[in-house]
Enzyme design. Structure first.
Site, PDB file in Angstrom:
ATOM      1  CG  ASP A   1     114.898  29.567 -21.163  1.00  0.00           C
ATOM      2  OD1 ASP A   1     114.792  30.560 -20.416  1.00  0.00           O
ATOM      3  OD2 ASP A   1     115.401  28.492 -20.791  1.00  0.00           O
TER       4      ASP A   1
ATOM      5  CG  ASP B   1      99.054  26.180  -1.293  1.00  0.00           C
ATOM      6  OD1 ASP B   1      99.026  25.466  -2.307  1.00  0.00           O
ATOM      7  OD2 ASP B   1      98.283  26.039  -0.329  1.00  0.00           O
TER       8      ASP B   1
ATOM      9  CG  ASP C   1     109.048  31.823  -6.939  1.00  0.00           C
ATOM     10  OD1 ASP C   1     108.584  30.811  -7.500  1.00  0.00           O
ATOM     11  OD2 ASP C   1     108.458  32.914  -6.926  1.00  0.00           O
ATOM     12  CB  SER C   2     113.168  31.995 -11.127  1.00  0.00           C
ATOM     13  OG  SER C   2     112.815  30.678 -11.521  1.00  0.00           O
TER      14      SER C   2
ATOM     15  N   GLY D   1     110.238  27.249 -20.428  1.00  0.00           N
ATOM     16  CA  GLY D   1     109.542  28.483 -20.060  1.00  0.00           C
ATOM     17  C   GLY D   1     109.622  29.523 -21.166  1.00  0.00           C
TER      18      GLY D   1
ATOM     19  CB  THR E   1     112.066  22.872  -7.958  1.00  0.00           C
ATOM     20  OG1 THR E   1     111.160  23.152  -9.046  1.00  0.00           O
ATOM     21  CG2 THR E   1     113.268  22.113  -8.495  1.00  0.00           C
ATOM     22  CG  HIS E   2     107.088  19.254  -6.966  1.00  0.00           C
ATOM     23  ND1 HIS E   2     107.178  17.939  -6.551  1.00  0.00           N
ATOM     24  CD2 HIS E   2     106.690  19.959  -5.881  1.00  0.00           C
ATOM     25  CE1 HIS E   2     106.836  17.848  -5.277  1.00  0.00           C
ATOM     26  NE2 HIS E   2     106.535  19.058  -4.843  1.00  0.00           N
ATOM     27  CG  ASN E   3     110.375  23.102 -13.692  1.00  0.00           C
ATOM     28  OD1 ASN E   3     111.121  22.450 -14.412  1.00  0.00           O
ATOM     29  ND2 ASN E   3     109.724  24.163 -14.143  1.00  0.00           N
ATOM     30  CB  ALA E   4     111.839  17.386 -14.308  1.00  0.00           C
TER      31      ALA E   4
END
EC number: 3.6.1.66
Length: 223
Positions: free
Chosen positions: A181, A65, A94-95, A179, A32-35
């Site tokens: 949360d 993609d 993926d969430s 996100g 993931t690129h989401n830190a």
């Protein structure tokens, strides 16, 4: 083709976690690129002695993609494409959030609900706008997470999923997490993930439940 090996301190060590040392363990890359998501996944895996890194350590990581119609399809795409590019074991997820009153939206578009260049604030504003006339009893929702583990050849070796039921509130509460949360009320605690600490989230979240389900496969394959 063998898996890439841990080279230098892994992210668990950098985070100050007490992890049993191993000799040249195969490296598991979090795809993931989401830190913030990457840190969550590392924290969930670190106590089990797995050498873990995120894509931030790999300039050669690719942009995948997310064209899948489901969380599971996107998790597979991210795991297999990154594994082939890096020649490493990759665990990808993926969430997102599925809201009952919106027929499951934003779903796989959760991260880009308000548009391709949006951020968490824009996504939350749009969600509140769409639910403005929806009463509390009809604001049921669930966080969903699918995870996939791919070997260095890009073959999926294990998959799992997890979910957490709750309700979308009328305003943001708390500053923890990321996100949606601060909008998502966790039924067991009557607080949002934005108000709850990381320890609770590591127990109850959709991502934690998916990780617990796939963990036996990770421990048997990536060691």
């Amino acid at each position: 083709m063998g898996p890439c090996l841990a080279d230098g301190p892994n992210l668990a060590t950098i985070l100050g976690m007490n992890v049993e040392p191993t000799v040249d363990p195969p490296l598991l890359v979090i795809g993931t690129h989401n830190a913030k998501k990457g840190v969550e996944l590392v924290e969930l895996l670190a106590p089990h002695g797995v050498a873990v890194q995120t894509l931030a350590a790999f300039p050669e990581a690719v942009e995948v993609d997310e064209t899948g119609a489901t969380f599971a399809e996107n998790a597979r795409l991210k795991a297999t494409e990154q594994a082939k590019a890096l020649r490493c074991w990759v665990l990808a997820d993926d969430s997102g959030l599925e809201v009952d009153a919106l027929d499951g939206a934003p779903g796989v578009y959760s991260a880009r609900f308000a548009g391709p260049a949006c951020d968490d604030q824009a996504n939350n504003r749009l969600l509140l706008e769409k639910l403005r006339a929806t009463p509390a009893q009809r604001r049921g929702a669930q966080f969903v997470c699918s995870v996939a583990l791919a070997d260095p050849a890009g073959t999926v070796r294990a998959e799992a999923s997890g979910l957490c039921r709750g309700r979308v509130l009328e305003a943001l509460h708390g500053e923890n997490g990321f996100g949606y949360d601060p909008l998502f009320l966790v039924r067991e605690y009557h607080l949002t993930f934005g108000q709850l600490g990381r320890e609770v989230k590591r127990t109850l979240s959709h991502r934690a439940r998916a990780l617990r389900a796939i963990l036996p496969s990770v421990l048997s394959l990536v060691r």
